[in-house]
Design an enzyme around this catalytic site. Structure first.
Site, mmCIF file in Angstrom:
data_model
loop_
_atom_site.group_PDB
_atom_site.id
_atom_site.type_symbol
_atom_site.label_atom_id
_atom_site.label_comp_id
_atom_site.label_asym_id
_atom_site.label_seq_id
_atom_site.Cartn_x
_atom_site.Cartn_y
_atom_site.Cartn_z
ATOM 1 N N GLU A 192 -5.492 -2.914 12.625
ATOM 2 C CA GLU A 192 -5.187 -3.731 11.437
ATOM 3 C C GLU A 192 -6.181 -4.883 11.329
ATOM 4 O OE1 GLU A 192 -3.290 -2.155 9.620
ATOM 5 O OE2 GLU A 192 -2.342 -0.908 11.142
ATOM 6 N N HIS A 215 -9.461 -3.787 9.893
ATOM 7 C CA HIS A 215 -9.416 -3.563 8.446
ATOM 8 C C HIS A 215 -9.891 -4.790 7.668
ATOM 9 C CE1 HIS A 215 -7.892 0.361 7.503
ATOM 10 N NE2 HIS A 215 -6.710 0.221 8.074
ATOM 11 N N GLU A 265 -2.346 -3.987 6.977
ATOM 12 C CA GLU A 265 -3.440 -4.948 7.143
ATOM 13 C C GLU A 265 -3.532 -6.004 6.041
ATOM 14 O OE1 GLU A 265 -3.810 -1.618 6.364
ATOM 15 O OE2 GLU A 265 -5.453 -1.316 4.955
ATOM 16 N N ASN A 266 -2.428 -6.397 5.406
ATOM 17 C CA ASN A 266 -2.475 -7.415 4.349
ATOM 18 C C ASN A 266 -3.366 -8.584 4.740
ATOM 19 O OD1 ASN A 266 -0.134 -5.992 3.182
ATOM 20 N ND2 ASN A 266 0.902 -6.877 4.946
ATOM 21 N N GLY A 323 3.204 2.217 11.065
ATOM 22 C CA GLY A 323 2.987 1.354 12.227
ATOM 23 C C GLY A 323 2.800 -0.100 11.831
ATOM 24 N N ALA A 324 1.916 -0.331 10.869
ATOM 25 C CA ALA A 324 1.607 -1.704 10.487
ATOM 26 C C ALA A 324 0.778 -1.697 9.215
ATOM 27 C CB ALA A 324 0.818 -2.400 11.599
ATOM 28 N N GLU A 348 0.851 -1.189 0.000
ATOM 29 C CA GLU A 348 0.000 0.000 0.000
ATOM 30 C C GLU A 348 0.890 1.243 0.000
ATOM 31 O OE1 GLU A 348 -2.872 0.327 3.154
ATOM 32 O OE2 GLU A 348 -3.723 2.125 2.299
ATOM 33 N N GLU A 392 -9.814 4.223 6.257
ATOM 34 C CA GLU A 392 -8.993 4.667 7.396
ATOM 35 C C GLU A 392 -9.818 5.415 8.441
ATOM 36 O OE1 GLU A 392 -6.437 3.280 7.928
ATOM 37 O OE2 GLU A 392 -5.664 2.627 5.990
HETATM 38 N N1 B3K Z 1 -3.043 0.940 5.664
HETATM 39 C C1 B3K Z 1 -1.723 1.089 6.224
HETATM 40 C C2 B3K Z 1 -1.038 2.291 5.696
HETATM 41 C C3 B3K Z 1 0.001 2.014 4.703
HETATM 42 C C4 B3K Z 1 0.504 3.282 4.066
HETATM 43 C C5 B3K Z 1 1.739 3.132 3.309
HETATM 44 N N2 B3K Z 1 2.125 4.307 2.602
HETATM 45 C C6 B3K Z 1 -1.740 1.147 7.701
HETATM 46 C C7 B3K Z 1 -3.068 1.361 8.324
HETATM 47 O O1 B3K Z 1 -3.658 2.414 8.238
HETATM 48 O O2 B3K Z 1 -3.598 0.443 8.890
HETATM 49 ZN ZN ZN Z 2 -5.546 1.791 8.697
#
Ligand code: B3K
Ligand code: ZN
Length: 879
Positions: free
Chosen positions: A303, A306, A269-270, A266-267, A126, A325
């Site tokens: 995460e 998500h 959510e794959n 921070g992290a 992402e 988000e």
């Molecule tokens: N969705 C990721 C954000 C990644 C952004 C990288 N440029 C983290 C989060 O909001 O959970």
């Molecule tokens: Zn997020």
């Protein structure tokens, strides 16, 4: 230059082709990883009648080795490649595309795509990292099932992970092995993940409400196995909470979390394989503070949440980023509020929001929750998209009430499951279930800037009426000179000055109880409250019911009164902050005018009452005893005078400490804990109260307090207390105490990168004039590296928050920051673009500093810039 061209929301078109299934094979090697891809491609229905359309794929920094359509190798003239795309001129309606590329994970310092971190391989896709892995329509509205085979050395990479479930594994020649993973849930490429390394796991189980048995794994380097308990416990709490609160259940048999040391955020959510910055997952009482424990809990939850708000229902395009988000932050905030202290969670979130998001709204990078264009989407993972987005979802929850909001959320998840959605889809579901017209409300998504409300009230003794006038205005922001009136829900009460009780309110002949919401929709509106038995003090914007600045001409007596009597805990805290601000403003003026500073006795008396009164919530009390930060005070000033702010705040702190020494000491002594450390609300509350009290006493360098701080440091009971004591010693003028403590701490923890981050930050945030020299010295420290984002944040980012030293009038702080930005622009553009933020706020300062800051921005502009840094610098220097 093409990378510098903006993308516009109004240009959105569905993709010409979609991918229904993606087969990937990774043959891992540090500087020459082979990625073989087979894409099952078909024409998108929206373009069925459009005649022949070329297939355009994204791809950056890929060396193409092979390309074939339906098994036929393409001739050189059948496709074209530039530095960002691959175009196949003619393709059938549906076909298989085979490609093979080579990539260089070891050289990937941007940490986007596939890269190496401490010997392991990991990915961050992402928003647009997948295009650095293989040629692909790398956009969130292309959703495919994935099947991924990972091949690596058996000895150095014994663990090979990807999304979904493992379906096959085996040995290969040359001491290599493979694992194949299937992810049955269609997903966009940004949710793809791969991890390979020498990792160890802790495992647990969770049974979902429908009886699905899920295996939970946290994967870490062996030495961190003892630091995973809290993350695992947090994950289980989050899974249960989402079932109970939103009716959302997990949908795979396996859920994995992996900790990596080098991570931009921070992290991530794959799907089924969340990748975490080790700082956002590892905890131990001796290495992590209470705040770190709480941060881990909330990020693990975020995460996980998500999986529904983001993965099952994803975003149509990146302009909709706040759809996932904002909603997910709102969900994690609610989870943390339910799990810990709800009032403290709200105070912490709002305090951060009013300091940092308001500053973003007031600066050159101000943007709406849904921007209408961007050059680099990586620059839009902002407080506005995340936190203001969450505030807007919170307003929707409050407008609808929980039951209807939950019904709207159910409808959204059911209707849009497996799809790429828009903000209209989400708000539309809320409107549909409630019958509310949310047309005006939608402006919250498109209008940038913080609405300012000027409120005036008057009590008419003869008629027993209270007249309240509210005016709203939003200052122009870049590209948006004219602002519409927003729909602003203001929760409020009227507190009787005689009784100290919330009065029953009647508006337009209708009784609305003692706590109500009034709706400001016009630029100016009048509200009349009738049949009031006594003169009230209004308590406005309870719970921070809308993300606005609300001004009301409160007198100091009014604020002291609300601090004691407001039934809304949040507004009680806010009354204290407002009272302190009035005193601080006088002192800032006195400092500037060279007049002797005099402490406001009303603040002293308010603090005395707080310190000596009964309390049922120590955590809230600790918040009430905390003065507005220098950054927050700065936000309230027309022109920021860093030195006057620092002097005034120090003066208030010291005056309170001199006046209330015994009271602070009593609070410190009464809140010692003997029990073994636990990150639970009561202990956290006692520790924060005790450490706030000690911070006042050390501010006057009281000998007894200094020895208490020393003893607390030596006792080494838990990191919260140790860090707090070490910070107080280091930020005092007593180097004779600070130096040996810092040395001992640094030696003891030199093996632990996350503790060393804290050690770096503590030193460079000290107010003494040597902070900048310390930064330079520590940049040479063997444990520091510009390639590690945590280290950059801990040292350089922390220094930039040290207001008196970063804003040194000789400009040396600015120079240091821009030197680092210039270097990071080449290594890691995403981090560079974030780090430059404090310089972009130059308009807020005096002329001398403005010139110095602009000169540094110009110096950066002269470099060969990444799109990330280019976009921020151009905005910062725009006329
Ligand atoms: N969705 C990721 C954000 C990644 C952004 C990288 N440029 C983290 C989060 O909001 O959970
Ligand atoms: Zn997020």
């Amino acid at each position: 230059m093409s990378a510098m061209q903006p993308t516009y929301l109004h240009d959105y078109q569905p993709p010409a082709y979609r991918v229904t299934h993606t087969e990937l094979k990774f043959d891992l090697s540090s500087s020459a990883t082979r990625v073989t891809a087979r894409l099952h491609v078909e024409r998108h229905p929206a373009h069925q009648d459009a005649g022949a359309l070329p297939l355009v794929l994204n791809g950056e920094q890929l060396t193409l080795k092979r390309i074939a359509v339906d098994g036929e190798e393409l001739e050189a003239d059948e496709y074209a490649q530039d530095d960002a795309t691959l175009t196949v001129h003619r393709v059938p309606e549906s076909f298989l595309l085979d490609t093979e590329v080579e990539i260089d994970p070891a050289a990937n310092t941007a940490l986007s795509g596939l890269y190496q971190s401490s010997g392991m391989f990991c990915t961050q896709c992402e928003a647009e990292g997948f295009r650095r892995i293989t040629f692909y329509p790398d956009r969130p509205d292309v959703m495919a099932t994935f099947s991924t085979t990972v091949i690596g050395d058996r000895a150095t990479l014994p663990v090979l992970l990807s999304n979904g479930n493992p379906v096959e594994s085996g040995e290969l020649p040359d001491d290599r092995h493979f694992v194949t993973w299937e992810d049955p849930h269609p997903k966009p490429s940004y949710l793809f993940a791969l991890v390979a390394g020498d990792l160890k796991k802790v495992e647990d189980r969770f049974t979902t409400q429908s009886g699905r048995d899920v295996t939970l794994q946290v994967w870490v380097e062996e030495e961190n196995l003892s630091k995973t308990d809290h993350a695992m416990a947090s994950l289980k709490r989050a899974m249960k909470w989402d079932e109970e609160t939103y009716g959302r259940e997990y949908d795979l048999d396996l859920f994995m979390i992996v900790a990596v040391n080098d991570f931009n955020m921070g992290a991530m959510e794959n799907k089924g394989l969340n990748i975490f910055n080790s700082a956002a997952v590892l905890t131990h009482p001796h290495t992590a503070t209470d705040a770190a424990f709480q941060r881990v809990e909330s990020i693990v939850a975020h995460e996980y949440f998500h999986n529904w708000s983001g993965n099952r229902v994803t975003c149509r395009d990146w302009f909709q980023l706040s759809l996932k988000e904002g909603f997910t932050v709102f969900r994690d905030q609610s989870f943390s509020a339910d799990t810990n202290s709800a009032p403290v969670k709200r105070i912490e979130d709002v305090s951060m929001f009013r300091t940092a998001q308001f500053a973003e709204d007031a600066g050159p990078t101000a943007h709406p929750i849904r921007p209408d264009h961007y050059i680099e989407i990586g620059n839009f993972y902002t407080l506005t998209i995340y936190e203001k987005g969450a505030e807007v979802v919170r307003m929707l929850r409050n407008l609808l009430g929980w039951e209807l909001f939950r019904r709207g959320s159910d409808l959204y998840f059911e209707r849009l499951d497996g799809q790429a959605a828009t903000i209209e889809d989400f708000v539309g579901c809320m409107s549909e279930v409630s019958g509310l017209d949310l047309t005006q409300f939608m402006h919250w998504y498109s209008q940038a800037g913080t609405p300012e409300i000027d409120a005036h009230g008057e009590y008419d003794y003869a008629k027993s009426e209270y007249h309240l006038t509210l005016r709203q205005r939003t200052a122009p922001t870049p590209g948006q000179p004219d602002k519409v009136a927003l729909h602003i829900p203001i929760r409020m009460g009227l507190v009787g000055t005689k009784s100290g009780q919330d009065l029953k309110m009647t508006v337009d002949g209708e009784s609305v109880g003692t706590d109500t919401v009034i709706h400001l929709r016009e630029y100016e509106q009048h509200f009349v409250f009738t049949d009031l038995a006594e003169a009230p003090v209004p308590s406005l914007l309870r719970g921070f019911s809308a993300p606005v600045k609300l001004r009301f001409p409160y007198g100091r007596e009014d604020l002291a009164f609300l601090l004691q009597h407001d039934s809304d805990g949040f507004n009680r805290w806010d009354a204290g902050q407002r009272l302190a601000m009035l005193a601080l403003e006088d002192l800032i003026a006195a400092h500037r005018n060279g007049v002797e500073k005099v402490m406001d006795v009303r603040v002293v008396e308010a603090f005395r009452t707080l310190l000596t009164g009964e309390t049922d919530d120590k955590a809230v009390l600790a918040e009430m005893l905390t003065l507005p930060s220098e950054a927050y005070i700065a936000e309230q000033q027309p022109v920021v005078d860093v030195d006057a702010i620092h002097a005034a705040r120090t003066f208030v702190k010291q005056s309170l400490a001199y006046a209330l020494r015994d009271e602070f000491m009593a609070v410190y002594r009464a809140n010692q804990l003997d029990a073994p450390y636990a990150p639970e609300p009561q202990q956290i509350a006692a520790r924060s109260l005790k450490n706030v009290a000690l911070s006042y006493l050390v501010a006057i360098e009281d000998e007894e307090a200094l020895s208490l701080a020393q003893a607390q440091f030596d006792a080494d009971h838990n990191m919260t207390d140790v860090r707090s004591a070490l910070t107080l010693l280091t930020h005092s003028s007593r180097n004779d105490l600070a130096d040996p403590a810092l040395r001992a701490f640094g030696e003891k923890w030199s093996h632990d990168p996350l503790v060393m981050d804290q050690w770096f930050s503590i030193q460079v945030t000290r107010p003494q004039a040597d902070a900048l020299d310390r930064v330079k010295f520590l940049m040479e420290h063997p444990k520091f590296s510009l390639k590690n984002p945590n280290k950059v944040r801990a040292l350089i980012g922390a220094f930039a928050s040290n207001r008196v030293n970063f804003h040194r009038i000789d400009g040396a702080g600015y120079r240091l920051l821009s030197d680092v930005v210039i270097e990071l622009n080449k290594l890691n553009p995403e981090i560079a673009a974030r780090l430059v933020t404090p310089l972009t706020r130059w308009q807020r300062f005096d002329e001398a500093r403005q010139e110095l800051m602009k000169a540094e921005l110009e110096r950066i502009r002269a470099e060969d810039l990444s799109p990330n840094v280019y976009e921020v610098i151009e905005k910062a220097l725009a006329d």
